[in-house]
Design a protein around this motif. Sequence first.
Motif, PDB file in Angstrom:
ATOM      1  N   ALA A  40       0.842  -1.197   0.000  1.00 32.53           N
ATOM      2  CA  ALA A  40       0.000   0.000   0.000  1.00 32.53           C
ATOM      3  C   ALA A  40       0.876   1.246   0.000  1.00 32.53           C
ATOM      4  O   ALA A  40       1.906   1.306   0.677  1.00 32.53           O
ATOM      5  CB  ALA A  40      -0.919   0.000   1.214  1.00 32.53           C
TER       6      ALA A  40
ATOM      7  N   ARG B  82      -4.488  -1.025  -0.966  1.00 39.08           N
ATOM      8  CA  ARG B  82      -4.959  -1.834   0.157  1.00 39.08           C
ATOM      9  C   ARG B  82      -5.936  -2.908  -0.312  1.00 39.08           C
ATOM     10  O   ARG B  82      -6.740  -2.686  -1.215  1.00 39.08           O
ATOM     11  CB  ARG B  82      -5.641  -0.941   1.191  1.00 39.08           C
ATOM     12  CG  ARG B  82      -4.691  -0.102   2.030  1.00 39.08           C
ATOM     13  CD  ARG B  82      -5.444   0.849   2.951  1.00 39.08           C
ATOM     14  NE  ARG B  82      -6.003   1.984   2.213  1.00 39.08           N
ATOM     15  CZ  ARG B  82      -6.751   2.934   2.764  1.00 39.08           C
ATOM     16  NH1 ARG B  82      -7.056   2.860   4.054  1.00 39.08           N
ATOM     17  NH2 ARG B  82      -7.190   3.941   2.039  1.00 39.08           N
TER      18      ARG B  82
ATOM     19  N   VAL C  82      -8.466  -5.250   6.622  1.00 43.52           N
ATOM     20  CA  VAL C  82      -7.420  -4.949   5.651  1.00 43.52           C
ATOM     21  C   VAL C  82      -6.480  -6.149   5.652  1.00 43.52           C
ATOM     22  O   VAL C  82      -5.986  -6.565   6.710  1.00 43.52           O
ATOM     23  CB  VAL C  82      -6.660  -3.660   6.005  1.00 43.52           C
ATOM     24  CG1 VAL C  82      -5.486  -3.447   5.057  1.00 43.52           C
ATOM     25  CG2 VAL C  82      -7.603  -2.459   5.944  1.00 43.52           C
TER      26      VAL C  82
ATOM     27  N   ASP D 242      -4.198   0.290  10.405  1.00 45.26           N
ATOM     28  CA  ASP D 242      -5.228   0.006   9.403  1.00 45.26           C
ATOM     29  C   ASP D 242      -6.501   0.794   9.685  1.00 45.26           C
ATOM     30  O   ASP D 242      -7.149   1.312   8.773  1.00 45.26           O
ATOM     31  CB  ASP D 242      -5.546  -1.490   9.387  1.00 45.26           C
ATOM     32  CG  ASP D 242      -4.433  -2.328   8.783  1.00 45.26           C
ATOM     33  OD1 ASP D 242      -3.613  -1.770   8.032  1.00 45.26           O
ATOM     34  OD2 ASP D 242      -4.392  -3.538   9.072  1.00 45.26           O
TER      35      ASP D 242
END
Length: 432
Positions: free
Chosen positions: A71, A278, A294, A361
């Motif tokens: 990410a 993500r 996530v 997250d």
Amino acid sequence: MVPRALTGAGALVVVLVLAGCTGPGDEPAPTVTSARHATAPSSDPTTSAPGPSPTPTPDARPARCTTLPEADEDADVAPGSATVGVEVSTVATDLAVPWGIAPLSDGRVLLTLRDDAGVVLVEPDGTVTPVDGPGADELADVVVHEAESGLLGVTVLAERDDAVDVALYATTADDNRVLRATLSGTTLGDLTPVLTGIPRQWYHSGGGVALGPDGCLWITTGDAGDPDAAQDLDSLGGKILRVTPDGDPAPGNPFAGSPVWSYGHRNVQGIGWSADGRTFAAEFGQDTWDELNVIHPGANYGWPVVEGRGGGGDFVDPVAVWATDDASPSGLAVTDEAVYLAGLRGETLWRVPLRPVGETDADGVGEPQALLTGEHGRLRAVVALGTAGGPGSRSDEDASDDERALLVLTNNRDGRGEPSDGDDRLLRVVVD
């Protein structure tokens, strides 16, 4: 940490008593729909022994499967609004327990029918056409429907001028498996196994398939009534899997030679990706907490030790949770501004606004917003149409709305809902 004592044979007894994916009273008794679905013909090419069995599809041109980048914390992600409004229209009606959605670039939409083991095409004007051909005949012969199992997810692997390569997630007499075939017009060609040996049961079958931004095929599975399998890296149950379109373990997977990407899942069906890289997944809880997670490579999401948030430690906590009566999230879609989850028991389309990647997250999402609650009954699947003029647009005049549009399936004829005239439906939801 929330202790869970549901392991081994004892877990099966408890789940049968609860009779549900997310709590008491949500699961009908298992039934087999017809004699032809009782066993898989031994001559069928999809009945090989369980276990990964990569086989290339002739003439297929899938996207190249590459390593998934991490990410991007510096990605330019505009925070989604705290709340939005929606406009809803009906695309198609009288669908027989639809499960998976795959929009095509020509404006048609491919749907799977869970109980009937059928595939249909929805035209831009709402006309529904059954898919025929040898692949359709093989699905009718090999797919076994009991309660939550049957013909489940579908995704597009590649499109050409005259054909579309698709992957399908199906329950057979022996296992859950992913199959691929080529769709030409309304004709589905022969089926080829991609990945076999996923544990089967009439509940907790998982069933999601999606082509990721890395060109790899992602598969979501359930624990099939064996919670311990979710922690067993030698089992394909209770996992998120990542393979090439031919079924080989994808490059960059965290466990050498294995299709497993993450584990410790109870029952995952929806998966999707944000523009900053993500990976999001929706997970059914047992009788307390449903989850939005996530997903990180090699990470353990806790089941059956933890349901919902466990306080970190060895397990990754979800970024959002719901009481199982409020959600039961199946399908999931990610747009440039939010994650959307289709809720079954909650009869709600949940929207979770996106925030830029943060230190945790949970920093990367906002507070969930409930949409469509109780308006259309049980919601099974949701997909985003993406850019203007993209797949699934119904006409030229509303194509400009596609960048803000979702397609949503109801599931009121699945044995747990209260269907009304015209159910089940494919809905078009435009986010304001």
